[in-house]
Design a protein around this motif. Structure first.
Motif, short mmCIF file in Angstrom:
data_model
loop_
_atom_site.label_atom_id
_atom_site.label_comp_id
_atom_site.label_asym_id
_atom_site.label_seq_id
_atom_site.Cartn_x
_atom_site.Cartn_y
_atom_site.Cartn_z
N PHE A 133 -59.73 -18.30 -39.35
CA PHE A 133 -58.43 -18.97 -39.38
C PHE A 133 -57.47 -18.27 -40.34
CE2 PHE A 133 -56.15 -21.91 -42.26
CZ PHE A 133 -55.14 -22.32 -41.42
N GLN A 142 -56.40 -14.84 -38.99
CA GLN A 142 -55.46 -14.97 -37.87
C GLN A 142 -54.07 -15.40 -38.34
OE1 GLN A 142 -57.79 -17.68 -35.60
NE2 GLN A 142 -58.86 -16.07 -34.48
N LEU A 143 -54.07 -16.32 -39.31
CA LEU A 143 -52.78 -16.76 -39.84
C LEU A 143 -52.08 -15.62 -40.58
CD1 LEU A 143 -51.02 -19.24 -40.01
CD2 LEU A 143 -52.19 -19.91 -42.10
N GLU A 185 -48.81 -26.65 -46.31
CA GLU A 185 -47.97 -26.09 -45.26
C GLU A 185 -46.54 -25.91 -45.78
OE1 GLU A 185 -47.43 -28.89 -42.20
OE2 GLU A 185 -46.61 -27.47 -40.77
N ARG A 187 -57.31 -24.05 -49.60
CA ARG A 187 -56.23 -24.47 -48.70
C ARG A 187 -54.95 -24.66 -49.51
NH1 ARG A 187 -57.94 -25.16 -43.38
NH2 ARG A 187 -55.69 -25.10 -43.17
N ARG A 214 -49.13 -28.03 -28.93
CA ARG A 214 -50.05 -27.45 -29.92
C ARG A 214 -50.65 -26.16 -29.37
NH1 ARG A 214 -48.98 -29.39 -34.56
NH2 ARG A 214 -51.08 -29.14 -35.36
N MET A 262 -56.60 -18.30 -32.88
CA MET A 262 -55.32 -18.23 -33.59
C MET A 262 -54.84 -19.65 -33.90
SD MET A 262 -53.13 -15.95 -34.55
CE MET A 262 -53.64 -14.58 -33.54
N ILE A 263 -54.61 -19.92 -35.17
CA ILE A 263 -54.27 -21.30 -35.56
C ILE A 263 -53.06 -21.25 -36.49
CG2 ILE A 263 -55.26 -23.47 -36.35
CD1 ILE A 263 -57.97 -22.08 -36.37
N PRO A 264 -52.09 -22.13 -36.32
CA PRO A 264 -50.95 -22.13 -37.24
C PRO A 264 -51.28 -22.81 -38.56
CG PRO A 264 -50.68 -23.84 -35.60
CD PRO A 264 -51.94 -23.13 -35.26
N ALA A 265 -50.35 -22.68 -39.51
CA ALA A 265 -50.61 -23.14 -40.87
C ALA A 265 -50.85 -24.64 -40.94
CB ALA A 265 -49.45 -22.76 -41.76
N ASP A 266 -50.24 -25.39 -40.03
CA ASP A 266 -50.39 -26.84 -40.13
C ASP A 266 -51.62 -27.36 -39.41
OD1 ASP A 266 -49.17 -26.09 -37.75
OD2 ASP A 266 -48.33 -28.08 -37.43
N SER A 267 -52.42 -26.43 -38.88
CA SER A 267 -53.63 -26.84 -38.19
C SER A 267 -54.81 -26.72 -39.14
CB SER A 267 -53.89 -25.96 -36.98
OG SER A 267 -52.79 -26.03 -36.12
N ARG A 268 -55.90 -27.25 -38.72
CA ARG A 268 -57.14 -27.13 -39.49
C ARG A 268 -58.22 -26.65 -38.55
NH1 ARG A 268 -53.90 -27.59 -42.65
NH2 ARG A 268 -53.70 -28.97 -44.42
N TRP A 300 -51.23 -23.15 -30.45
CA TRP A 300 -52.26 -22.36 -31.15
C TRP A 300 -53.63 -23.03 -31.06
CZ3 TRP A 300 -50.93 -17.61 -31.87
CH2 TRP A 300 -49.59 -17.30 -32.13
N GLU A 301 -53.63 -24.35 -31.13
CA GLU A 301 -54.91 -25.04 -31.02
C GLU A 301 -55.43 -24.96 -29.58
OE1 GLU A 301 -54.45 -28.93 -32.76
OE2 GLU A 301 -53.73 -28.02 -34.62
#
Lengths: 477, 323
Positions: free
Chosen positions: A190, A193-194, A263, A260, A437, B1-7, A439-440
């Motif tokens: 994660f 990728q970010l 955001e 962590r 969503r 691929m995950i954005p910052a607000d995801s977990r 990316w998810e």
């Protein structure tokens, strides 16, 4: 050592490897050491300021815990902020005083007040705000005063967030240091990728747009209206990709180390109002800081309406000046504050309109209006002076009726078309992410698709990336 | 691929060995794709390469030249248009022009080393510009300029030359990785010097432009240690050429009188060079006053087509002919 440099990539790989090979109890020391090393690559002498800020925060944190009086807290905050105020604003205030005195008492030669002419230490505004939030949180009893100087020093100096945030709170950060971090492939992936997505936004989009924007804003009076229009739109995406790219890289790098961070951006140009833009989508950690440590202490919205509006304007004026010592930043802040006040004053009208327009149309109009209000304010943020910003605005305003015709005959250089294509790609991804969503969703797909996206981003970085070691815009704040 | 607000959905519970295999596979595919980009970029170098000096050396059909020409931008007009062919016809001697814009003695030495690894020359003619001896801008910094290597073909001999040069060695990993070729924004653009388009123009003198030009070429204050360092490097270049059997000629190129009057350390530089060369079997030809008129230059100090003709007649052809 910028995030978008190969030196940083090498540095980070070594740090991450050493971090996971080291026993948990010594990791704070490793991270603190490499954070100070990282900072020294920008300005070694200013390490002293960083260390002093940490010592003041630690000492006053203990003092505030032992003697929880406002006086002790105020002393700690004043000490923290005094360095920021002197280094950041002394020359600006001297210039303003010269102008004011020159108008009041004309003399020949004109009055010349002494200047410091010091370079502003990178990240000063960010780590100062971290220290202030720590002191206030201790005073409020949100967290206990940290006894371990090294751990607090790591909170202040943690290298992914040191230069340009996010402005993390001490509570969540220090709590994570207590938990032994085990190598978690999902979290590391994660983070990587970010980091990659942030690097793409910075190197492929922001720095590409920067070249066009810098040229146009260097001589706005001599630019064609079309160039100027493109530059203004490009700047909105340049600063977004530059800063959110940095934040993504910071959060990603921290995640690789199992830590962590909060955001900082959430698809800001899809905000339906300026208050939504500022409170939930743009530089979230800064606006949360202002909310908790300035707006609420001023009374927030639990006061009379005029006072409420004044509180909003105060927060945005201070926010403007936090970004830089200049009238342009102040105007930018006041303009954004003004938008918020107008928004608060027009609740009924908005409700009336929303009830009569189809939902999709209303949302679309709200997003477009919010974006263009923000865009207008960015002109003051980017221009070298108020006068230059005014030149840009008046030239655009004057050419507005002719713009469709001028755009129709514009030659559209390949570099501009590529930039527009990248912006459209970014917008598409953000819209998909907002509604579904993205990316998810992608994360649940087959490896061929997931890896394909990563390879495409890497290939874009290699083939069309702008690797000229450009600084991050927000580092100067 | 995950954005910052995801977990992430949770800790990865898969076997560590499986994770390692996936990561290695990702890396292996990435390397294959990188290799493909490398091959594509190398192919573009061979398709569009033309003026890049490393490309010219690698692609030179002849293994021997009568003259190998080195220097900075004052020597570049030798390669503009049909000038090289004319000079070769007039002198009866072949010429390879290895001058690079802003290239001081260190870049020249690297080019010479690479050239001599596969070629020979009767004469090495180095255009002597004083500004290149007073700043690292034209030496170490120039060697670190990616533009110098964007169209340099992959060649073991060049890699070896880069390794041998302490100043150029930091570029070796970049060169071997092909990064600057893959990242070349001008990959499809013609490989020609931008100044060549102005070769037929005549300059209208402008004191402000002249002053800025001199300030640009001579940044900072003169430093005896810097001069000594680059004179030492010149000694190395001379030794390298002589050990390969080439005669070394140092040639001061023409500049207009108006411009020469602005040069800050010319006399001191001439003295330092003369003193340094004492006892070395090196010939110095001073043609700096050979073409004095402004009409012979396309900008403040670079010869245009008419200027090159005048320069050729005033002594360049004789130098190239070995006279």
């Amino acid at each position: 050592m910028q995030f978008n440099s190969f030196a940083f990539l090498g540095f980070f790989a070594i740090v991450a490897a050493a971090y996971y090979l080291m026993p948990h109890r010594w990791r704070w020391l490793l991270l603190l050491g490499v954070s100070y090393y990282f900072y020294s690559s920008f300005s070694a002498p200013y390490l002293l300021l960083l260390a002093c800020a940490t010592l003041v925060a630690w000492g006053f944190g203990r003092a505030v815990a032992a003697y929880p009086s406002r006086l002790v807290l105020a002393a700690g905050i004043v000490l923290q902020l005094s360095v920021l105020v002197v280094l950041k604003y002394a020359d600006f205030l001297a210039g303003a005083a010269e102008s004011a005195l020159g108008l009041a008492i004309p003399r020949d030669p004109p009055l010349a007040l002494p200047r410091l002419d010091w370079l502003l230490p990178v990240g000063l505004s960010f780590y100062t705000f971290s220290c202030v939030s720590y002191l206030v949180d201790v005073r409020r009893g949100v967290i206990a005063a940290e006894r371990h100087l090294g751990r607090l020093a790591l909170y202040v100096a943690f290298f992914p967030k040191l230069i340009a945030g996010p402005i993390e709170r001490a509570g969540p950060f220090l709590a994570q240091l207590d938990r032994p971090v085990r190598f978690d492939p999902a979290l590391v992936a994660f983070g990587l990728q970010l980091f990659l997505w942030g690097l793409f936004k910075k190197v492929v989009i922001a720095d590409r747009l920067a070249a066009f924007v810098d040229t146009a804003f260097a001589t706005p009076a001599f630019q064609s209206p079309v160039n100027l229009t493109i530059a203004v739109y490009f700047y909105a995406f340049q600063i977004y990709c530059d800063f959110s790219g940095y934040s993504d890289m910071a959060i990603g790098a921290a995640a690789v180390l199992g830590i962590r961070l909060m955001e900082n951006f959430r698809r800001p140009y899809l905000a339906r109002s300026v208050p939504e833009f500022w409170s939930r989508r743009w530089h979230i950690s800064l606006m949360a800081w202002f909310r908790d440590y300035l707006y609420i202490p001023l009374g927030g919205s639990r006061v009379s309406r005029p006072r409420w509006y004044l509180n909003v304007m105060t927060v945005f004026a201070v926010s403007g000046l936090w970004h830089g010592a200049g009238l342009g930043f102040l105007v930018w802040g006041l303009l954004n504050g003004g938008y918020q006040v107008v928004y608060l004053m027009t609740g009924r009208l908005r409700g009336w309109l929303a009830a009569r327009l189809p939902g999709a149309l209303w949302n679309g109009l709200a997003i477009a209006l919010t974006f263009h209000l923000v865009l207008l304010a960015w002109i003051f943020f980017r221009a070298e002076s108020i006068g230059q910003a005014w030149v840009v605005i008046t030239r655009l305003w004057g050419a507005l009726p002719m713009l469709p015709q001028l755009f129709a005959t514009y030659s559209w250089p390949g570099a501009v078309l590529l930039s527009i294509g990248l912006i459209l790609l970014l917008i598409a991804v953000e819209i998909l992410d907002e509604v579904g969503r993205f990316w998810e969703w992608l994360d649940r797909r087959h490896a061929v698709l997931r890896w394909g996206v990563s390879y495409a981003l890497l290939a874009a970085l290699l083939v069309i990336g702008e690797w000229g070691m450009t600084r991050f815009v927000y580092m100067q704040f | 691929m995950i954005p910052a607000d995801s977990r992430p959905t949770g800790p990865d519970t898969r076997r560590p060995g499986g994770v390692l295999v996936r990561w290695m596979l990702f890396l292996a595919i990435g390397l294959v794709l990188y290799g493909a980009l490398y091959v594509w970029s190398e192919r573009l170098v061979h398709l569009h390469g033309q003026a890049n000096r490393f490309f010219q050396i690698a692609g030179a059909p002849a293994r021997h030249h009568h003259n190998g020409n080195l220097g900075a931008s004052h020597a570049m007009p030798l390669g503009y248009g049909d000038t090289r062919a004319l000079l070769e016809a007039e002198s009866g001697a072949s010429l390879i022009n290895l001058s690079v814009e802003g290239g001081g003695v260190l870049p020249a030495d690297l080019l010479l080393d690479y050239y001599l690894s596969g070629h020979t020359a009767d004469r090495v003619v180095l255009f002597l510009d004083s500004f290149t001896f007073y700043s690292d801008q034209w030496n170490e910094v120039r060697l670190a300029d990616p533009d110098l290597f964007r169209r340099a073909p992959l060649d073991q001999a060049l890699a070896a030359a880069l390794f041998r040069s302490p100043a150029a060695r930091p570029m070796l990993p970049w060169y071997l990785s092909g990064f600057h070729k893959i990242n070349n924004k001008k990959r499809y653009a013609p490989d020609v010097a931008e100044a060549e388009a102005r070769f037929d123009r005549a300059y209208r003198p402008n004191p402000q432009i002249d002053r800025r030009r001199v300030e640009y070429l001579y940044p900072g204050q003169p430093d005896a240690a810097v001069l000594a360092r680059y004179l030492d490097a010149l000694g190395g270049l001379i030794a390298r050429a002589q050990s390969a059997g080439a005669r070394v000629i140092l040639l001061k190129p023409p500049v207009p009188d108006r411009y020469r009057a602005l040069l800050p350390y010319e006399d001191a530089f001439d003295e330092a060079v003369a003193s340094f060369l004492a006892g070395r079997d090196v010939e110095v030809r001073d043609l700096s006053r050979a073409v004095p008129g402004d009409e012979f230059y396309y900008d403040s100090d670079h010869l245009n087509r008419a200027g090159m003709a005048a320069f050729a007649a005033a002594g360049l052809v004789a130098v190239l002919a070995g006279k």
